[in-house]
Design a protein around this motif. Structure first.
Motif, mmCIF file in Angstrom:
data_model
loop_
_atom_site.group_PDB
_atom_site.id
_atom_site.type_symbol
_atom_site.label_atom_id
_atom_site.label_comp_id
_atom_site.label_asym_id
_atom_site.label_seq_id
_atom_site.Cartn_x
_atom_site.Cartn_y
_atom_site.Cartn_z
ATOM 1 N N MET A 1 52.636 44.024 42.192
ATOM 2 C CA MET A 1 52.623 45.463 42.441
ATOM 3 C C MET A 1 51.407 46.113 41.776
ATOM 4 O O MET A 1 50.857 47.071 42.310
ATOM 5 C CB MET A 1 53.921 46.102 41.926
ATOM 6 C CG MET A 1 55.158 45.747 42.754
ATOM 7 S SD MET A 1 54.991 46.060 44.527
ATOM 8 C CE MET A 1 54.897 47.819 44.581
ATOM 9 N N GLU A 2 51.029 45.563 40.602
ATOM 10 C CA GLU A 2 49.868 46.114 39.912
ATOM 11 C C GLU A 2 48.601 45.935 40.748
ATOM 12 O O GLU A 2 47.787 46.857 40.849
ATOM 13 C CB GLU A 2 49.708 45.441 38.549
ATOM 14 C CG GLU A 2 48.563 46.013 37.731
ATOM 15 C CD GLU A 2 48.424 45.323 36.379
ATOM 16 O OE1 GLU A 2 47.291 45.292 35.873
ATOM 17 O OE2 GLU A 2 49.441 44.828 35.855
ATOM 18 N N GLU A 3 48.457 44.768 41.367
ATOM 19 C CA GLU A 3 47.282 44.509 42.200
ATOM 20 C C GLU A 3 47.271 45.424 43.426
ATOM 21 O O GLU A 3 46.225 45.943 43.819
ATOM 22 C CB GLU A 3 47.243 43.040 42.625
ATOM 23 C CG GLU A 3 45.969 42.633 43.312
ATOM 24 C CD GLU A 3 44.724 42.793 42.444
ATOM 25 O OE1 GLU A 3 43.664 43.130 43.004
ATOM 26 O OE2 GLU A 3 44.802 42.595 41.211
ATOM 27 N N ILE A 4 48.428 45.646 44.011
ATOM 28 C CA ILE A 4 48.518 46.548 45.156
ATOM 29 C C ILE A 4 48.111 47.959 44.741
ATOM 30 O O ILE A 4 47.362 48.642 45.446
ATOM 31 C CB ILE A 4 49.949 46.529 45.747
ATOM 32 C CG1 ILE A 4 50.226 45.175 46.394
ATOM 33 C CG2 ILE A 4 50.148 47.664 46.747
ATOM 34 C CD1 ILE A 4 51.656 44.984 46.844
ATOM 35 N N SER A 5 48.566 48.402 43.584
ATOM 36 C CA SER A 5 48.197 49.727 43.079
ATOM 37 C C SER A 5 46.693 49.821 42.845
ATOM 38 O O SER A 5 46.079 50.857 43.139
ATOM 39 C CB SER A 5 48.943 50.030 41.783
ATOM 40 O OG SER A 5 50.328 50.108 42.025
ATOM 41 N N ASN A 6 46.096 48.760 42.337
ATOM 42 C CA ASN A 6 44.639 48.756 42.119
ATOM 43 C C ASN A 6 43.879 48.865 43.438
ATOM 44 O O ASN A 6 42.897 49.603 43.534
ATOM 45 C CB ASN A 6 44.213 47.486 41.372
ATOM 46 C CG ASN A 6 44.622 47.497 39.923
ATOM 47 O OD1 ASN A 6 44.862 48.551 39.338
ATOM 48 N ND2 ASN A 6 44.729 46.310 39.341
ATOM 49 N N VAL A 7 44.326 48.128 44.455
ATOM 50 C CA VAL A 7 43.671 48.195 45.762
ATOM 51 C C VAL A 7 43.794 49.601 46.343
ATOM 52 O O VAL A 7 42.831 50.164 46.864
ATOM 53 C CB VAL A 7 44.264 47.136 46.730
ATOM 54 C CG1 VAL A 7 43.781 47.369 48.157
ATOM 55 C CG2 VAL A 7 43.915 45.735 46.270
ATOM 56 N N LYS A 8 44.984 50.204 46.241
ATOM 57 C CA LYS A 8 45.181 51.573 46.737
ATOM 58 C C LYS A 8 44.270 52.551 46.015
ATOM 59 O O LYS A 8 43.698 53.448 46.632
ATOM 60 C CB LYS A 8 46.640 51.993 46.553
ATOM 61 C CG LYS A 8 47.605 51.353 47.499
ATOM 62 C CD LYS A 8 49.011 51.860 47.199
ATOM 63 C CE LYS A 8 50.067 51.192 48.002
ATOM 64 N NZ LYS A 8 51.415 51.666 47.669
ATOM 65 N N ARG A 9 44.140 52.381 44.713
ATOM 66 C CA ARG A 9 43.288 53.277 43.923
ATOM 67 C C ARG A 9 41.835 53.166 44.369
ATOM 68 O O ARG A 9 41.160 54.174 44.594
ATOM 69 C CB ARG A 9 43.418 52.942 42.439
ATOM 70 C CG ARG A 9 42.625 53.874 41.521
ATOM 71 C CD ARG A 9 42.696 53.471 40.053
ATOM 72 N NE ARG A 9 42.481 52.059 39.797
ATOM 73 C CZ ARG A 9 41.286 51.445 39.834
ATOM 74 N NH1 ARG A 9 40.207 52.126 40.135
ATOM 75 N NH2 ARG A 9 41.186 50.164 39.582
ATOM 76 N N VAL A 10 41.339 51.938 44.539
ATOM 77 C CA VAL A 10 39.956 51.728 44.962
ATOM 78 C C VAL A 10 39.727 52.316 46.353
ATOM 79 O O VAL A 10 38.719 52.987 46.602
ATOM 80 C CB VAL A 10 39.604 50.220 44.932
ATOM 81 C CG1 VAL A 10 38.274 49.951 45.608
ATOM 82 C CG2 VAL A 10 39.593 49.702 43.501
ATOM 83 N N LEU A 11 40.662 52.080 47.274
ATOM 84 C CA LEU A 11 40.535 52.636 48.623
ATOM 85 C C LEU A 11 40.565 54.157 48.610
ATOM 86 O O LEU A 11 39.822 54.811 49.346
ATOM 87 C CB LEU A 11 41.646 52.094 49.527
ATOM 88 C CG LEU A 11 41.524 50.634 49.936
ATOM 89 C CD1 LEU A 11 42.773 50.184 50.693
ATOM 90 C CD2 LEU A 11 40.297 50.401 50.786
ATOM 91 N N ASP A 12 41.406 54.732 47.757
ATOM 92 C CA ASP A 12 41.493 56.187 47.662
ATOM 93 C C ASP A 12 40.198 56.784 47.130
ATOM 94 O O ASP A 12 39.751 57.840 47.589
ATOM 95 C CB ASP A 12 42.674 56.592 46.779
ATOM 96 C CG ASP A 12 42.895 58.090 46.792
ATOM 97 O OD1 ASP A 12 42.862 58.688 47.896
ATOM 98 O OD2 ASP A 12 43.092 58.669 45.711
ATOM 99 N N GLU A 13 39.564 56.114 46.185
ATOM 100 C CA GLU A 13 38.301 56.598 45.638
ATOM 101 C C GLU A 13 37.203 56.592 46.700
ATOM 102 O O GLU A 13 36.392 57.498 46.764
ATOM 103 C CB GLU A 13 37.868 55.742 44.444
ATOM 104 C CG GLU A 13 38.718 55.954 43.208
ATOM 105 C CD GLU A 13 38.423 54.936 42.110
ATOM 106 O OE1 GLU A 13 37.524 54.077 42.290
ATOM 107 O OE2 GLU A 13 39.109 54.995 41.067
ATOM 108 N N LYS A 14 37.212 55.568 47.572
ATOM 109 C CA LYS A 14 36.172 55.437 48.599
ATOM 110 C C LYS A 14 36.463 56.259 49.852
ATOM 111 O O LYS A 14 35.552 56.813 50.457
ATOM 112 C CB LYS A 14 36.023 53.971 49.003
ATOM 113 C CG LYS A 14 35.360 53.125 47.951
ATOM 114 C CD LYS A 14 34.065 52.631 48.485
ATOM 115 C CE LYS A 14 33.459 51.665 47.496
ATOM 116 N NZ LYS A 14 32.057 51.885 47.358
#
Length: 185
Positions: A1-14
């Motif tokens: 779940m932590e990795e999924i949250s990190n991917v979402k965060r990176v996508l949201d920033e871009k």
């Protein structure tokens, strides 16, 4: 779940994305989650297709194709307007994403796009009658799926009466689920 949250965060920033929760419907694919796994189907798309071709009231067929029928560009009456046949085959091709059970029939029908006859169109309508009988079928991915990819190949030597070449089919399974099919001449 932590990795999924990190991917979402990176996508949201871009890209400034929005998390709308669990996937239910995307690109005419329906996703149903339960305790045993995930089902992907195209029920609404299938019903829309049946309605578009006037087949909602048709009698269901038990198989996607009458396998004793051999289709050829030299048999039957050439369609004066092949657009409707091409539209039918194109719509059926998209449906094979979740319906590997119709893949052979649709692949066979797609070989006749340049010179379809009334027999080809009737074979396409037979596929629709088959879909009428089980419009909710789709792919099931079990939670405990081992994700092992397995492939099989089969050939029908000189089955095509027009070009006298073999038709080769490939089938790929991800765990116990048929996920990919390919046919070529």
């Amino acid at each position: 779940m932590e990795e999924i949250s990190n991917v979402k965060r990176v996508l949201d920033e871009k890209f400034k994305i929005k998390d709308i929760g669990r996937l239910k419907y995307f690109l005419r694919l329906e996703f149903a989650h339960n305790s045993k796994g995930l089902v992907i189907c195209q029920r609404k798309y299938t019903l829309d297709l049946l309605e578009e071709f006037g087949m909602l009231g048709a009698k269901p067929a038990s198989t996607p194709m009458q396998y004793s029928v051999v289709l050829s560009k030299n048999l039957g009456t050439k369609l004066s307007d092949s657009l409707r046949y091409r539209k039918l085959v194109g719509r059926l091709l998209y449906l094979t994403n979740t319906r590997p059970d119709i893949s052979y029939a649709v692949g066979y029908l797609s070989q006749c796009l340049n010179c379809p006859t009334d027999q080809h169109f009737q074979a396409g309508l037979h596929v629709l009658r088959y879909l009428k009988g089980n419009s909710s079928s789709g792919l099931f991915f079990a939670k405990d799926n081992n994700l092992k990819l397995t492939g099989f190949v089969d050939s029908d030597w000189t089955i095509c009466p027009d070009i006298r070449r073999s038709v080769t089919d490939y089938y790929y399974f991800l765990g116990g689920t048929l996920v990919c099919w390919h046919s070529r001449k």
